[in-house]
Design an enzyme around this catalytic site. Structure first.
Site, mmCIF file in Angstrom:
data_model
loop_
_atom_site.group_PDB
_atom_site.id
_atom_site.type_symbol
_atom_site.label_atom_id
_atom_site.label_comp_id
_atom_site.label_asym_id
_atom_site.label_seq_id
_atom_site.Cartn_x
_atom_site.Cartn_y
_atom_site.Cartn_z
ATOM 1 N N LYS A 144 0.833 -1.212 0.000
ATOM 2 C CA LYS A 144 0.000 0.000 0.000
ATOM 3 C C LYS A 144 0.862 1.253 0.000
ATOM 4 O O LYS A 144 0.554 2.242 -0.683
ATOM 5 C CB LYS A 144 -0.926 -0.003 1.220
ATOM 6 C CG LYS A 144 -1.784 1.264 1.368
ATOM 7 C CD LYS A 144 -2.666 1.498 0.142
ATOM 8 C CE LYS A 144 -3.441 2.810 0.228
ATOM 9 N NZ LYS A 144 -4.435 2.844 1.286
ATOM 10 N N LEU A 145 1.954 1.241 0.743
ATOM 11 C CA LEU A 145 2.830 2.409 0.754
ATOM 12 C C LEU A 145 3.493 2.604 -0.603
ATOM 13 O O LEU A 145 3.666 3.742 -1.058
ATOM 14 C CB LEU A 145 3.878 2.271 1.860
ATOM 15 C CG LEU A 145 3.330 2.291 3.289
ATOM 16 C CD1 LEU A 145 4.474 2.190 4.294
ATOM 17 C CD2 LEU A 145 2.509 3.544 3.561
#
Length: 280
Positions: free
Chosen positions: A161-162
């Site tokens: 996600k990052l």
């Protein structure tokens, strides 16, 4: 995001028990959707067998999971917690250990997509954890998502996600700069965006942020700028730990910090364009 997930699940006929740190918000969502409200995070988690979590940051997650009334205390054997929050990978691992200590299982399942994407059931889920636990959570996740990717063990979903958000925030910065460049050089905002939306750069981000960039005074806030800053801090922390050079993210963080300092933290991330228009 949590409210949109609740509405989507209720429309599909799923029984939902919800809890929020702000009681009035939980009551409002319940009144609109027919969900039931729990008095504590523990009570909500105990209603399983699948528990969805969507919170703003690492501190909020820890506060919701920990303690005798926390979600971890309610997530016993047979329960799988799917956490959609954007947090540090280390936080995801530690929360999974906390849930496991009580007999439950946890996945880090952050998502890509805005509230309208939730409403259509077209999120992208990046899952970290055990494959068997993901299989148990899929009946719920599949109602919310178009795609569910199992990317590795605990923390891998948070890591992915990052990485995705590093790209999203870079696109937001680049789109803001390009739009202001065209405007300052005499091309109307609408004409410039029409070209962007039909050019080689016309990805989904350019398409679904169109209203926010063209009519910023009318579009609702989909992703607050202060949360962009939080994401970029997490991204740069992960980059430092892994030795990944990210000069673009460093620049993006500086611009976001300047815009937040100018009082734009509660605005949508597209406000970067307005911030740049105001600079000489």
């Amino acid at each position: 995001m949590g409210a949109a997930m609740t509405a989507r699940l209720r429309e599909a006929g799923v029984d939902v028990v919800l809890w929020n740190r702000t009681e009035a918000r939980a009551a409002g969502v319940a009144a609109a959707t027919g969900a039931r409200v729990a008095a504590t995070a523990r009570e909500a988690a105990a209603a399983g067998p699948v528990v969805l979590v969507s919170l703003a940051d690492d501190a909020a997650c820890r506060a919701a999971y920990e303690g005798p009334d926390g979600a971890a205390a309610g997530a016993g054997p047979g329960t799988v917690v799917a956490d959609a929050s954007t947090v540090a990978p280390r936080t995801a691992v530690e929360l999974a250990e906390l849930v496991a200590a009580g007999g439950g299982a946890m996945l880090d399942t952050p998502v890509s997509g805005s509230v309208p994407v939730v409403e259509r059931g077209e999120l992208t889920v990046m899952a970290g954890g055990e494959a068997a636990d993901l299989d148990r959570a899929r009946p719920v996740l599949d109602l919310l998502a178009r795609q569910v990717f199992h990317v590795g063990g605990h923390g891998a979903g948070a890591t992915m996600k990052l990485a995705v958000n590093a790209l999203v925030h870079a696109l937001n910065q680049a789109l803001s700069e390009a739009l202001v460049l065209a405007e300052r050089s005499g091309v109307s905002r609408e004409a410039a965006y029409e070209v962007f939306a039909n050019s080689v750069a016309a990805g989904p981000f350019v398409q679904y942020k169109r209203a926010a960039f063209e009519r910023p005074d009318e579009a609702p806030v989909a992703f607050r700028l202060d949360l962009v800053g939080k994401d970029l801090d997490l991204i740069l922390d992960l980059a430092a730990a892994s030795g990944a050079p990210m000069p673009q993210a460093v620049t993006n963080r500086r611009v976001v910090a300047d815009a937040v300092a100018a009082g734009l933290g509660d605005e949508d991330m597209s406000v970067i364009a307005r911030h740049l228009r105001g600079r000489g």
